[in-house]
Design an enzyme around this catalytic site. Structure first.
Site, PDB file in Angstrom:
ATOM      1  N   HIS A 113     -26.960 -32.832  24.073  1.00  0.00           N
ATOM      2  CA  HIS A 113     -26.639 -34.787  24.174  1.00  0.00           C
ATOM      3  C   HIS A 113     -27.673 -35.027  24.361  1.00  0.00           C
ATOM      4  O   HIS A 113     -28.514 -36.125  23.788  1.00  0.00           O
ATOM      5  CB  HIS A 113     -25.707 -34.405  24.814  1.00  0.00           C
ATOM      6  N   LYS A 162      -8.620 -32.962  23.414  1.00  0.00           N
ATOM      7  CA  LYS A 162      -9.922 -32.413  24.674  1.00  0.00           C
ATOM      8  C   LYS A 162      -9.002 -33.110  25.841  1.00  0.00           C
ATOM      9  O   LYS A 162      -8.570 -34.057  26.437  1.00  0.00           O
ATOM     10  CB  LYS A 162     -10.887 -32.992  24.704  1.00  0.00           C
ATOM     11  N   ARG A 167     -24.802 -30.332  14.091  1.00  0.00           N
ATOM     12  CA  ARG A 167     -25.477 -28.989  14.801  1.00  0.00           C
ATOM     13  C   ARG A 167     -25.225 -28.025  13.524  1.00  0.00           C
ATOM     14  O   ARG A 167     -23.976 -29.380  11.863  1.00  0.00           O
ATOM     15  CB  ARG A 167     -24.391 -29.073  15.457  1.00  0.00           C
ATOM     16  N   SER A 212     -20.393 -28.431  24.534  1.00  0.00           N
ATOM     17  CA  SER A 212     -20.371 -29.050  26.359  1.00  0.00           C
ATOM     18  C   SER A 212     -18.539 -27.658  25.959  1.00  0.00           C
ATOM     19  O   SER A 212     -18.563 -26.776  27.600  1.00  0.00           O
ATOM     20  CB  SER A 212     -18.849 -30.172  25.795  1.00  0.00           C
TER      21      SER A 212
HETATM   22  P1  ADP Z   1     -18.897 -31.724  22.014  1.00  0.00           P
HETATM   23  O1  ADP Z   1     -18.259 -31.438  22.697  1.00  0.00           O
HETATM   24  O2  ADP Z   1     -18.565 -30.975  20.621  1.00  0.00           O
HETATM   25  O3  ADP Z   1     -20.364 -31.100  22.676  1.00  0.00           O
HETATM   26  P2  ADP Z   1     -19.953 -34.328  22.221  1.00  0.00           P
HETATM   27  O4  ADP Z   1     -18.177 -34.729  21.635  1.00  0.00           O
HETATM   28  O5  ADP Z   1     -19.368 -34.694  23.232  1.00  0.00           O
HETATM   29  O6  ADP Z   1     -19.353 -32.707  22.020  1.00  0.00           O
HETATM   30  O7  ADP Z   1     -20.859 -34.818  21.024  1.00  0.00           O
HETATM   31  C1  ADP Z   1     -20.862 -36.102  20.703  1.00  0.00           C
HETATM   32  C2  ADP Z   1     -22.105 -35.832  19.835  1.00  0.00           C
HETATM   33  O8  ADP Z   1     -22.844 -35.199  20.133  1.00  0.00           O
HETATM   34  C3  ADP Z   1     -22.367 -35.622  18.502  1.00  0.00           C
HETATM   35  O9  ADP Z   1     -22.522 -36.760  17.355  1.00  0.00           O
HETATM   36  C4  ADP Z   1     -21.574 -33.755  18.445  1.00  0.00           C
HETATM   37  O10 ADP Z   1     -22.214 -33.723  16.604  1.00  0.00           O
HETATM   38  C5  ADP Z   1     -23.414 -34.011  18.928  1.00  0.00           C
HETATM   39  N1  ADP Z   1     -23.902 -32.912  19.904  1.00  0.00           N
HETATM   40  C6  ADP Z   1     -22.900 -32.265  20.513  1.00  0.00           C
HETATM   41  N2  ADP Z   1     -23.622 -30.646  21.088  1.00  0.00           N
HETATM   42  C7  ADP Z   1     -24.960 -31.479  20.507  1.00  0.00           C
HETATM   43  C8  ADP Z   1     -25.978 -29.923  20.291  1.00  0.00           C
HETATM   44  N3  ADP Z   1     -26.520 -29.598  20.827  1.00  0.00           N
HETATM   45  N4  ADP Z   1     -27.105 -30.584  19.669  1.00  0.00           N
HETATM   46  C9  ADP Z   1     -27.112 -32.384  19.162  1.00  0.00           C
HETATM   47  N5  ADP Z   1     -26.150 -32.512  18.533  1.00  0.00           N
HETATM   48  C10 ADP Z   1     -24.866 -32.876  19.713  1.00  0.00           C
END
Ligand code: ADP
Length: 167
Positions: free
Chosen positions: A17, A41, A90, A128
């Site tokens: 992130h 979630k 991703r 996450s």
């Molecule tokens: P998650 O629970 O899947 O980690 P979130 O809902 O918090 O993710 O994700 C917010 C945004 O960040 C989404 O657009 C997701 O695709 C992106 N994201 C999550 N992890 C990564 C990563 N490792 N690299 C790039 N973008 C990411």
């Protein structure tokens, strides 16, 4: 002024992130990182705790603001005067869902577009939920989480493992 919004659950914010935040902050005049409610979630951290952790992690980025919202994203963007949503992409896993969300948001708010930044290769596998799984074991988390929040994360995982899981 071009204002972009980076929405997500950030439960907790990962290095993947943070990589997207840094890159988007270089492209736009202002980036609003918004912690959204995700009804599907069960969160490890409260919305306010997630906001506080992100604020600590982005404190060196002057054009990044951190906020939280329960609103529909398309409405939130309209209210903030933003015409761009930033998403991280991703390999494989994100595409279908993100494509659908982008189309729906554009339909609800035609002035709103979604821009995708491809995940950096070392964060391609990182989510996450993966980190939450790893947290149950004695693994070095410094490649996965920003240093500033590792103690908060370890404490919360320890609480949750002892049955103290909270909303
Ligand atoms: P998650 O629970 O899947 O980690 P979130 O809902 O918090 O993710 O994700 C917010 C945004 O960040 C989404 O657009 C997701 O695709 C992106 N994201 C999550 N992890 C990564 C990563 N490792 N690299 C790039 N973008 C990411």
């Amino acid at each position: 002024m071009k204002v972009a919004i980076y929405p997500g659950s950030f439960d907790p914010i990962t290095s993947g992130h943070l990589n997207i935040i840094r890159r988007a902050a270089n492209i736009f005049d202002k980036l609003i990182v918004c912690v959204m409610v995700n009804s599907g979630k069960y969160p490890l951290f409260t919305q306010q705790e997630r906001v506080d952790m992100i604020r600590r992690v982005v404190k060196d980025l002057p054009n990044v603001e951190v906020d939280a919202s329960d609103e529909l994203l398309a409405e939130y963007a309209r209210r903030k005067g933003s015409c761009v949503i930033v998403k991280g992409l991703r390999a494989g896993s994100d595409f279908e869902n993100e494509f659908q969300m982008a189309l729906i948001n554009h339909k609800i708010n035609p002035g709103l577009d979604t821009m995708f930044l491809t995940a950096e290769h070392q964060y391609m596998y990182l989510s996450s939920s993966t980190v939450k799984e790893l947290g149950k074991y004695n693994v070095d988390l410094s490649d996965f989480l920003p240093e500033e929040i590792i103690p908060d994360f370890k404490n919360r995982i320890a609480d949750a493992t002892q049955g103290g899981n909270r909303k």
